[in-house]
Design a protein around this motif. Structure first.
Motif, PDB file in Angstrom:
ATOM      1  N   TYR A   1       2.495  -0.893   0.168  1.00  0.00           N
ATOM      2  CA  TYR A   1       2.843  -2.299  -0.036  1.00  0.00           C
ATOM      3  C   TYR A   1       1.613  -3.179  -0.236  1.00  0.00           C
ATOM      4  N   ALA A   2       0.409  -2.600  -0.111  1.00  0.00           N
ATOM      5  CA  ALA A   2      -0.828  -3.333  -0.394  1.00  0.00           C
ATOM      6  C   ALA A   2      -1.156  -3.111  -1.871  1.00  0.00           C
ATOM      7  N   ILE A   3      -0.491  -3.861  -2.740  1.00  0.00           N
ATOM      8  CA  ILE A   3      -0.549  -3.627  -4.180  1.00  0.00           C
ATOM      9  C   ILE A   3      -1.853  -4.187  -4.755  1.00  0.00           C
ATOM     10  N   LYS A   4      -2.660  -3.309  -5.329  1.00  0.00           N
ATOM     11  CA  LYS A   4      -3.907  -3.759  -5.955  1.00  0.00           C
ATOM     12  C   LYS A   4      -3.673  -4.227  -7.386  1.00  0.00           C
TER      13      LYS A   4
ATOM     14  N   ALA B   1       0.333  -9.063  -2.206  1.00  0.00           N
ATOM     15  CA  ALA B   1      -0.600  -8.206  -2.935  1.00  0.00           C
ATOM     16  C   ALA B   1      -1.645  -7.731  -1.935  1.00  0.00           C
ATOM     17  N   SER B   2      -2.453  -6.763  -2.350  1.00  0.00           N
ATOM     18  CA  SER B   2      -3.522  -6.312  -1.459  1.00  0.00           C
ATOM     19  C   SER B   2      -4.577  -7.396  -1.328  1.00  0.00           C
ATOM     20  N   ILE B   3      -5.332  -7.320  -0.273  1.00  0.00           N
ATOM     21  CA  ILE B   3      -6.345  -8.345  -0.011  1.00  0.00           C
ATOM     22  C   ILE B   3      -7.513  -8.257  -1.001  1.00  0.00           C
ATOM     23  N   ASP B   4      -7.565  -7.150  -1.768  1.00  0.00           N
ATOM     24  CA  ASP B   4      -8.564  -7.018  -2.840  1.00  0.00           C
ATOM     25  C   ASP B   4      -7.876  -6.869  -4.197  1.00  0.00           C
ATOM     26  N   SER B   5      -6.772  -7.551  -4.376  1.00  0.00           N
ATOM     27  CA  SER B   5      -5.996  -7.482  -5.613  1.00  0.00           C
ATOM     28  C   SER B   5      -6.859  -7.756  -6.842  1.00  0.00           C
TER      29      SER B   5
END
Length: 641
Positions: free
Chosen positions: A151-154, A199-203
């Protein structure tokens, strides 16, 4: 004419086989024959044979295609697959699931190729719909576990590369297209889960569109960051307003909390720890991580690997709280405040995926936290030119409102009431009073809840519980739903999402959970119990015979006839001169005797699961239920009192 993708996969396997010697490779028999144990195979031959067998099968039409193609979810039987976990196995027999490819180029974590090989066994259970958890690329910053959360989508337009087999030397997109093609060939529709709220924290979007994200000032105590705190009176007001659907001037977090958030930075720098920003006044800032926003006093720690997308451009609401990411203060919901460039990007994700892979439907993660106008746009765009495209929502109430919004099915509440038969009876009463406008997931578990065998590891009582709940669900206007591993009574949780306690959190540290790290179901030994596959197919066969009856969801259609013991649960579905009755023992450890009464003085009935004869005598049917036993029988209209 384009070459079928399965042929491309087969050609790649045959080429690779000629190029390198076979490596020792173990596969569970349950992926092939339905028996427990392990077979040692040549991996190239194994996959070549598996794909060739699929191709050799006569193409099947999906169930329901001829009757109600635009509402096919009503006839869906779902298998929920988290590929990275559910298609994983210890192929080299070293006692662990490695995260790097084996010498032959095959992975031990789950891959799309292994999922293809599993499809015939899944189809044989009676499944006609494959539902896949997110397959998109995963962020690397603040990862939970060694593999990170799906669920952390880059990048919403790229796939997780680890889902591909390096031995194939093919893009992972080709391998996913082959999975969908193989499922369609076997008569199964395919639904993907999509993540639009976070989104991921580094999207990848951050560098190009920092205005789509919330930023946190670095001059504060970042370690103390979390959900805003509200005093007792403010919480009471929040609950009261939300209950009344009054979103005018919803209480905001205090000024100190709001001031922790920075305006969109003017300069962005990518680092190994994510993105750093510098605002116009020279202040430094970082992406704000997400947290559970509802209820507003939820004290879960932040979700360190993900962040919320900033769906509105409104300086006053430049903070993360329940009234900006879920309930939406009406001042925030003005059309001119919508971040339309982001909204358009989001609404384009499903159409792209539909065209690229040929999927048949979408499950929207956190759909309840999307602005209604955005959700409507997502549905409309995905259905453009394909009105039969299905939408499932992470919602609990299968109400007419959701049907009007274009949704085909909802999660429903069954997984959250299964711990007590009285709660199940209460849910059935609610559904009977209010009706079921669209089907819900007929399951006792998903990847966020305890497994139905959670407290029954390797015990027969867990197997009985799993079959009891599945049989009950098959009687309802719902979608029978097999969460992968349920058919082998898997008990280890995938994620500690809902309905877990502090003891569970001690037993299952987050970094060890399959949602975040390498793991596999017990495909070798089925947790020491007899697999449920044949039992599930038997129940689904009965459901198909009575499908026109059980699919009906109008008010008054889910009756619970009286039975003499409170541990026993009954359901009667009645329509068109036919009645189908279910009775089951919710005590999975002990036998229970129960009596039902009928107008007919004497009658012989066929018990549909076992073929045994049930006898009504003196207007009564008395049955000694074994632990967890379920019975089903058809009843003439004149027999029920």
């Amino acid at each position: 004419m384009s070459t079928p993708t399965l042929d491309i996969i087969l050609e790649s396997l045959e080429t690779a086989k000629r190029r390198q010697p076979a490596q020792p490779y173990a596969v569970p028999n349950l992926w092939r024959t339905g028996a427990t144990g392990v077979a040692m195979v040549d991996p190239f031959d194994y996959f070549i044979d598996a794909l060739a067998a699929i191709k050799a099968t006569a193409p099947l039409e999906p169930d329901g295609a001829a009757t109600d193609e635009q509402n096919w979810s009503a006839s869906a039987t779902v298998y929920n697959l988290f590929v990275r976990y559910n298609a994983a196995f210890d192929h080299d027999r070293d006692g662990r699931i490695g995260t790097e490819p084996l010498p032959g180029g095959f992975r031990e974590t789950g891959t799309l190729l292994k999922a293809i090989a599993m499809l015939p066994a899944i189809r044989q259970m009676g499944v006609n719909t494959l539902y896949l958890l997110p397959l998109t690329s995963i962020g690397k910053v603040n990862r939970k576990g060694e593999l990170g959360s799906p669920y952390a989508i880059k990048n919403h337009f790229r796939l997780d590369e680890t889902l591909g087999e390096p031995a194939l030397d093919l893009p992972v997109e080709t391998q996913l297209k082959a999975l969908v093609e193989a499922a369609h060939h076997l008569g199964m529709r395919v639904v993907f889960e999509f993540v639009f709220r976070t989104a991921s924290i580094d999207s990848d979007w951050i560098a190009e569109h920092p205005e789509w994200f919330y930023w946190l000032r670095k001059d504060g105590d970042l370690e103390s960051y979390g959900p805003p705190a509200f005093d007792h009176d403010t919480l009471a007001r929040i609950y009261e307003q939300v209950d009344k659907h009054d979103f005018h001037e919803l209480p905001e977090p205090d000024e100190t909390y709001r001031n922790r958030f920075a305006p969109t930075p003017e300069k962005i720098t990518a680092t190994d720890n994510g993105y750093n920003g510098v605002t116009e006044d020279g202040g430094e800032c970082v992406i704000a991580s997400a947290f559970a926003d509802w209820p507003p006093d939820d004290r879960q720690p932040p979700w360190s690997d993900v962040t919320y997308l900033k769906l509105h451009d409104a300086p006053r609401f430049n903070y993360i709280a329940y009234n900006t990411i879920r309930m939406y203060d009406e001042a925030l919901e003005r059309p001119e405040l919508r971040a339309m460039e982001l909204w358009n990007k989001i609404t384009g994700i499903i159409p792209w995926c539909r065209e690229a892979f040929g999927i048949d439907g979408a499950m929207i993660d956190m759909g309840h936290a999307l602005p209604p106008e955005l959700k409507a746009a997502i549905v409309a765009e995905a259905r453009r030119g394909k009105p039969e495209f299905a939408f499932w929502d992470e919602n609990f109430d299968p109400s007419p409102k959701l049907k009007e919004e274009g949704f085909s099915a909802v999660l429903g509440s069954l997984p959250f009431v299964i711990h007590d038969v009285q709660y199940i009876k209460g849910l059935l009463n609610f559904l009977n009073r209010n009706g079921v406008a669209i089907p819900f997931f007929a399951t006792g578990e998903n990847h966020n809840t305890p497994r139905v065998c959670h407290n029954y590891a390797g015990r027969e009582a867990g197997r009985r519980r799993a079959l009891f709940l599945f049989t009950l669900g098959a009687m309802l206007p719902a979608m029978p739903f097999i969460h992968s591993g349920m058919e082998i009574c898997e008990w280890h949780p995938v994620n500690l999402g809902l309905n877990f306690n502090d003891d569970d959190r001690q037993r299952f540290p987050a970094e060890s959970l399959p949602l975040f790290s390498a793991a596999a179901c017990d495909w070798e030994n089925a947790n020491g119990l007899a697999p449920l596959r044949d039992d599930l197919r038997r129940v689904l066969d009965i459901r198909s015979r009575y499908f026109d009856l059980v699919r009906r969801g109008e008010i008054g259609s889910i009756v619970q006839p009286y039975i003499s013991d409170p541990a026993l649960l009954t359901v009667m579905r009645k329509s068109g001169g036919r009645s189908l009755v279910f009775a089951g023992n919710s005590n999975f450890e002990n036998a229970v005797s129960g009596t039902m009464e009928f107008e007919q003085e004497t009658m012989k009935l066929e018990e549909l699961i076992t073929g045994r004869t049930l006898t009504i005598s003196g207007h009564k049917l008395t049955h000694d239920f074994a632990p967890g036993e379920c019975i089903m029988f058809e009843l003439p209209d004149t027999a029920q009192e």
